[in-house]
Write an enzyme that holds these catalytic residues in place. Structure first.
Site, mmCIF file in Angstrom:
data_model
loop_
_atom_site.group_PDB
_atom_site.id
_atom_site.type_symbol
_atom_site.label_atom_id
_atom_site.label_comp_id
_atom_site.label_asym_id
_atom_site.label_seq_id
_atom_site.Cartn_x
_atom_site.Cartn_y
_atom_site.Cartn_z
ATOM 1 N N CYS A 110 2.811 -4.756 6.871
ATOM 2 C CA CYS A 110 2.416 -4.738 5.449
ATOM 3 C C CYS A 110 3.702 -4.197 4.745
ATOM 4 O O CYS A 110 4.748 -3.881 5.256
ATOM 5 C CB CYS A 110 1.359 -3.675 5.015
ATOM 6 S SG CYS A 110 -0.403 -4.394 5.608
ATOM 7 N N HIS B 127 0.668 -1.168 -0.121
ATOM 8 C CA HIS B 127 0.172 0.025 0.086
ATOM 9 C C HIS B 127 0.856 1.260 -0.195
ATOM 10 O O HIS B 127 2.054 1.215 0.058
ATOM 11 C CB HIS B 127 -1.046 0.012 1.220
ATOM 12 C CG HIS B 127 -0.328 -0.220 2.379
ATOM 13 N ND1 HIS B 127 0.235 1.078 3.128
ATOM 14 C CD2 HIS B 127 0.147 -1.106 3.506
ATOM 15 C CE1 HIS B 127 0.956 0.813 4.451
ATOM 16 N NE2 HIS B 127 0.689 -0.729 4.414
#
Length: 474
Positions: A449, A433
């Site tokens: 992440c 992301h």
């Protein structure tokens, strides 16, 4: 007529009656005492309660000078040669400040004007015109101010991160011509904060071929080093960071000058923007959108630049005025080759994307997990791609942020927790992301992440599709 002063807190009540707005004596005082008088020598003179002589610009109210009483050091012969009045204050004729004030007040009470025939003291000046500057023949010597342009803040038709790609072709907003010369008297040199244009030019070249250095900030660092290695794999050229001639030739072959001139548009100024972005997730959830906070933040991301470096490159620019020309990075077009395989290198802090032929397509600096919240291991796959997503915070399955113990939905926007892009993996709650802090990519940790800059995440999202494999390596 009574003259008041900005020094009301420090001048005695008597001072207001001791004003002598006589331009000629003021000019003589300036010559005699080396004082730089403002405007055309039109000043007010006051005596404070300590006996100091305070000279004030009558037009601006600013203090020009303060002179302490001179105890006998006043040169009367020199004063007479220069045409100065026989001022007992200057020649130390009064034994103390109290006597000076008493004598002056006596003169005022008896109707005797200060310093001789002072037309101001006896009220002989005519009244001011009804409107300043309306009298015949009045000239200020200044050009009239242009009419202020009013821009209404309205949402854009397309407010997603997809607008970051700069205009191309015949769009007049972005040109490869050199930026306008600096204003007369401006300091010309390298931008502040350590950024160098030659380093920025190298970063722009790397970005053009798909070897992202992260934000373009004019600084060497680990992100540039990693991008140089990727550049060699992408182009087969062993480019040296100090080879200025080779860098210039490569820039000419890949799109021209490293920098371009961009004209700020009314839409750039209109936003929408938010005043600030709170750290607390519960407060984030109350905002209408996680928008940019300023024009400079929005433009910096659009042109892959560090916000501070953008400001340093344009120190005199008014970013809030449509029509302003600014110098920006000319990073070229986004990579377009489809990606079939991704490697997330935890040790190198880099994401590398490969095409169907096994060749490197693009490389991006990345923040991948942390010791507290490690990233996945092994092989996974892309499950879906979301542009401009919202973010669901669940402390039971995610990390715990602050004192927030309830599920929260944070609205979309580039300053959201996952930025403006979410590439979900088949492992729940994990993905690749964007970020609201592009300058920290590759230098900090994440909550497990894979974090990229918004513009790098956007480029990668355009290249992948569900099913693309992602290998995490140490």
């Amino acid at each position: 007529m009574i003259v008041t002063s900005v020094l009301g807190a420090s001048l005695s009540p008597f001072a207001a009656f001791a004003a002598i707005p006589d331009a000629d004596p003021a000019e003589r005082i300036g010559r005699a005492h080396g004082i730089q008088l403002a405007q055309n020598g039109d000043v007010d003179i006051f005596y404070d309660r300590n006996g100091n002589r305070v000279i004030i610009d009558a037009a601006t109210g600013r203090v020009i000078g303060v002179e302490a009483p001179d105890d006998g050091g006043y040169d009367q012969r020199a004063a007479r040669r220069q045409g100065l009045p026989d001022d007992p204050y200057l020649r130390g004729g009064y034994p103390d400040n109290g006597e000076f004030r008493r004598r002056t007040l006596d003169e005022l009470n008896n109707g005797v004007p200060l310093g001789g025939d002072d037309t101001y003291a006896r009220g002989a000046y005519p009244e001011a015109p009804p409107t300043y500057g309306s009298e015949p023949g009045f000239q200020t010597g200044r050009e009239p101010l242009p009419e202020e342009r009013v821009v209404r803040r309205e949402p854009l038709d397309n407010s997603t991160v997809g607008t970051i790609e700069p205009p191309t072709g015949n769009d007049r907003s972005l040109t490869s011509t050199p930026p306008p010369p600096p204003a007369q008297g401006a300091i010309v040199g390298e931008p502040r904060l350590g950024g160098r244009e030659d380093v920025a030019a190298l970063q722009i070249l790397l970005d053009r071929v798909g070897a992202s250095p992260g934000v373009i900030d004019g600084r060497f660092g680990s992100n540039v080093d990693k991008a140089l290695v990727a550049y060699r794999e992408l182009t087969g050229t062993n480019l040296k960071s100090t080879d200025t001639k080779e860098i210039e030739m490569a820039l000419a072959a890949t799109g021209g000058d490293a920098f371009a001139t961009y004209e700020i548009s009314p839409e750039d100024v209109a936003g929408p923007y938010v005043a600030s972005v709170p750290d607390d997730y519960s407060q984030k959830a109350q905002l209408p959108a996680m928008s940019f906070t300023s024009v400079t933040e929005a433009l910096a991301e659009r042109f892959h630049m560090d916000e501070a470096y953008l400001k340093a490159l344009n120190p005199e620019a008014n970013f809030n005025r449509p029509g302003t020309l600014i110098k920006v990075a000319n990073f070229g077009k986004l990579v377009s080759t489809p990606v079939t395989h991704i490697i997330a290198d935890k040790g190198l802090k880099q994401v590398r994307a490969y095409g169907a032929d096994g060749k490197l397509v693009a490389a991006y600096p990345a923040t991948i997990g942390s010791s507290d919240t490690p990233s996945p291991t092994g092989t996974h796959a892309v499950s879906r791609i979301a542009f401009n997503p919202n973010y669901t915070y669940n402390p039971k399955i995610n990390f715990k942020q602050g004192e927030n113990d309830k599920v929260l939905t944070i609205p979309p926007g580039p300053n959201g927790p996952v930025g403006s892009i979410w590439i979900a993996l088949d492992k729940p709650t994990y993905g690749i992301h964007g970020t609201p802090e592009p300058s920290k990519i590759g230098k900090t940790e994440s909550h497990g992440c894979v974090r990229l800059t918004n513009f790098d995440a956007f480029e990668l999202a355009k290249l992948v599709k569900p099913g693309v494999t992602v290998d995490f390596i140490e």
